[in-house]
Every structure is written in structure tokens, then in C-alpha cells.
Design an enzyme around this catalytic site. Structure first.
Site, short mmCIF file in Angstrom:
data_model
loop_
_atom_site.label_atom_id
_atom_site.label_comp_id
_atom_site.label_asym_id
_atom_site.label_seq_id
_atom_site.Cartn_x
_atom_site.Cartn_y
_atom_site.Cartn_z
N HIS A 144 0.81 -1.23 0.00
CA HIS A 144 0.00 0.00 0.00
C HIS A 144 0.84 1.28 0.00
O HIS A 144 0.28 2.37 -0.14
CB HIS A 144 -0.92 0.05 1.22
ZN LIG Z 1 -4.04 -7.01 3.30
#
Ligand SMILES: [Zn+2]
Length: 371
Positions: A144
Site C-alpha cells: 500500500h
Molecule cells: Zn491485506
């Protein structure tokens, strides 16, 4: 065809990337990510003899260099991140996602994140040098992290940096992400490129962080058709997942014909994960790994999410056992989940949703590859 080719890749030439230095760091207790999972998985691997054999080995990483991290990350972001790693909070850092509940500021975060990144880079280097056919960094998979923003427990995107390293060496890379969350940072890194194809299977962004990864996100410019997203309905179970995986990934990987396959093996899609609503057993992960091995390409694997710690570390040990080609299948039985039998009404709902998704993804992406 794959069977003949697979004889050329000896997956027992396997490297587990780990060092006790990685075990020194702890996210703050308020954060659900347990950075000790890698060391725990390593202990199971050792204790079960899954590291035995002349060609299986453990390799210690060094921290990633600033130059390497800048192949994806913005320099200013890395400066601020280094300050945060000395415990210094700043308004500029807050604008970059630092000091939030998900990405707290803590002493050591920069040292940890750059070492975890170095571990994924080490995996890439071993593969490039032909010194390993499979290299697994369970301390990696921080998918992320964006170019200049921390998010979702991720500060430095080790796996984007590792794929960048492979691509810079002229390799075509297939990135496959089976974490329950969309691999948004890696998608961002390669959205306009066709030398790195990213495929992410994840719980639908309408019901889970980071809220992206829909069927119509397929890349831009030269990269159109080289980003693939498969959003999964809540409750997705083994057979439904495997059907979608086989229908979408296998034709694309075959057609793309990568030099290296990178896998993000987040284990938060397992049933019982406290942060997600998918219902897989680790038999699905084994199916995915074995399917990928059939393409007979070197494999770079990283960890990722997984918030039920015991399930996660057991499944990473299983993944290692499968990837490093252990022949004694019964040993691995101790690590496998009992196959689950979902109720008929759940199956019907998931199947109907997924059927539609498979058709959409195939319609959006397959024509770009003559499929
Ligand atoms: Zn995850």
C-alpha cells in the site's frame, strides 16, 4: 508444455530471506500488523525441516539503499520518513500519511522498512544472478505504500522496488497479489507500463480498504491491459476463488510469458482474519502457488497482510514448503487447513457476483492480449 519447461527450473534452489535484525522491530501495539510473523514462520519452517536439503538456504538482507528506494519513492518523502523513524512528527509528514492510526510514527520505523525493502531486493538479486529459483521474504509485501505517501501499515513499498529492480535488468515481471486488500501501491508504480503486469485479487473496494481495484482500472497509455483487478465479494470461498483465478490469471500469465513471477502472499484472505470478510482456506493459496510454479519461471515471493497471526505464519510455512518443492506431501498436511464447506445460500450469492466479475475483467483486459 509447462510440464516440460518445469523440468528446467529446480524450485528446491530456494532462499528464505531473513535475519534476526528484522525481529528487533515492533510496530506500536495499537497497530494490528505484527512484524514478528516472519520470524515465527521461519521457526516453523526450521522446526519442520522445511529448510533442509543442500540447495535450500537462508540469506540475510542489508537495508535497501536510498538509490534503490528512489526508483519508486519520492526523495522528499524518504527524508521525512527517515525523520519519522527517529520519532519526529511533522505537519509535512502528516500530509504524507504519517502519524495516523494505520501508519504511526515510531522509533525504528525507517530502519525496519528499509531493511524489509532490502530483503525483497535481495530476493530479486538472487533471482537475477541465477542463484535461486525461488526467493521468499516473509517480511515484505508492503503493497500500500505510495510514491510519496504511507498507507495501510506500509511505509516503503519493498515489492514495487523489487519489481522495479527486475524490470531495470530487462526482465518482464508478472506481479500477482493475493492479499485480501488491493495492491494499490504496486499498481501505481507500473500503471503506464507493459513490462510489468500486475494482477490483484482482493475483497471489493466498496467493502474494504483501500477502496480501489475495480474491474475498469486496467492501466493507461502503453500499460493499458497490463493492470488487472479482480474485486471479490464478501464471503468468497475456495472453489469460487479458484474458478476466478484460473479463468483470469492462467490465460494472462501464459500470454504475457514473464521472465519472473512476483507474488504478494498476504494471508488476510483466510477465513477468521479479523480485518477482512473473505472465507478462504490455505488450500487456495497452495493451488495458486502450484499453478504459478507450472509456468516454470523463477518466483520472488513476499509476505503481506495477515492479522490472524497463527493462521498467517502457518500458511507462510506451507507456502514455503510448496514453493521450495518439498516432495514429502504428508509433512505439509500438518500446515494445511481443513477444507471448508460453505452454505448453499452463500455459495449462490458469491457465485452470481463472481460470475459477473469474471466476465467484466475478461471483457476489459483479454482483447488487449488477443485472448
Ligand atoms: Zn491485506
Amino acid at each position: 508444455m509447462n510440464r516440460i519447461a518445469s523440468e528446467k527450473v529446480d524450485f528446491a534452489r530456494a532462499a528464505l530471506i531473513h535475519s534476526p535484525d528484522l525481529d528487533k522491530y515492533h510496530y506500536p501495539p495499537s497497530c494490528p500488523l505484527d512484524s514478528q510473523r516472519a520470524g515465527k514462520a521461519r521457526r516453523i519452517i526450521k522446526e519442520m525441516g522445511l529448510q533442509d536439503g543442500p540447495q535450500r538456504r537462508e540469506v540475510a538482507p542489508l537495508p535497501a539503499t536510498r538509490d534503490a528506494m528512489e526508483t519508486f519513492h519520492d526523495g522528499r518523502y524518504l527524508d521525512i520518513l527517515a525523520q519519522a523513524g527517529r520519532g519526529r512528527w511533522s505537519a509535512e509528514g502528516q500530509g504524507m500519511g504519517l502519524g495516523t492510526e494505520d501508519c504511526p510514527v515510531w522509533v525504528g520505523l525507517y530502519d525496519y522498512a528499509s531493511l524489509a525493502c532490502g530483503a525483497s531486493l535481495k530476493a530479486a538479486e538472487l533471482i537475477l544472478a541465477g542463484e535461486a529459483s525461488v526467493a521468499f521474504n516473509p517480511s515484505g509485501g508492503y503493497h500500500h505504500a505510495h510514491r510519496s505517501e504511507a498507507a495501510g501499515f506500509c511505509y516503503i513499498n519493498d515489492v514495487a522496488v523489487a519489481c522495479m529492480h527486475l524490470a531495470r535488468a530487462g526482465k518482464r515481471v508478472l506481479y500477482l497479489d493475493v492479499d485480501a486488500h488491493h495492491g494499490d501501491g504496486v499498481q501505481e508504480a507500473f500503471y503506464d507500463r507493459k513490462d510489468v503486469m500486475t494482477i490483484s485479487f482482493h475483497q471489493d473496494g466498496r467493502t474494504l480498504f483501500p477502496g480501489t481495484g475495480f474491474e475498469d482500472e486496467i492501466g493507461i497509455g502503453e500499460g493499458v491491459g497490463y493492470t488487472v483487478n479482480v474485486p471479490l465479494p464478501m464471503g468468497t470461498y475456495d472453489q469460487a476463488y479458484i474458478k476466478a483465478f484460473d479463468a483470469i490469471s492462467l490465460p494472462l500469465i501464459g500470454k504475457f510469458d514473464p521472465d519472473v513471477i512476483a507474488m504478494e502472499l498476504g494471508m488476510d484472505a483466510l477465513a477468521g482474519d479479523p480485518l477482512t470478510q473473505l472465507e478462504l482456506t490455505n488450500n487456495t493459496h497452495e493451488h495458486v502457488i502450484r499453478s504459478v510454479m507450472a509456468f516454470a519461471k523463477p518466483i520472488l515471493a513476499v509476505g503481506g497482510g495477515g492479522y490472524h497471526v497463527e493462521n498467517t505464519v502457518r500458511s507462510w510455512a506451507l507456502a514455503w514448503g510448496v514453493m521450495s518443492n518439498h516432495r514429502e506431501d504428508s509433512t505439509l498436511d500438518r500446515l494445511r487447513d481443513i477444507p471448508a464447506a460453505p452454505q448453499a445460500n452463500l455459495r449462490a450469492r458469491v457465485n452470481a457476483d463472481l460470475h459477473e466479475t469474471i466476465e467484466k475483467v475478461q471483457a476489459n483486459v483479454f482483447p488487449h492480449h488477443g485472448l
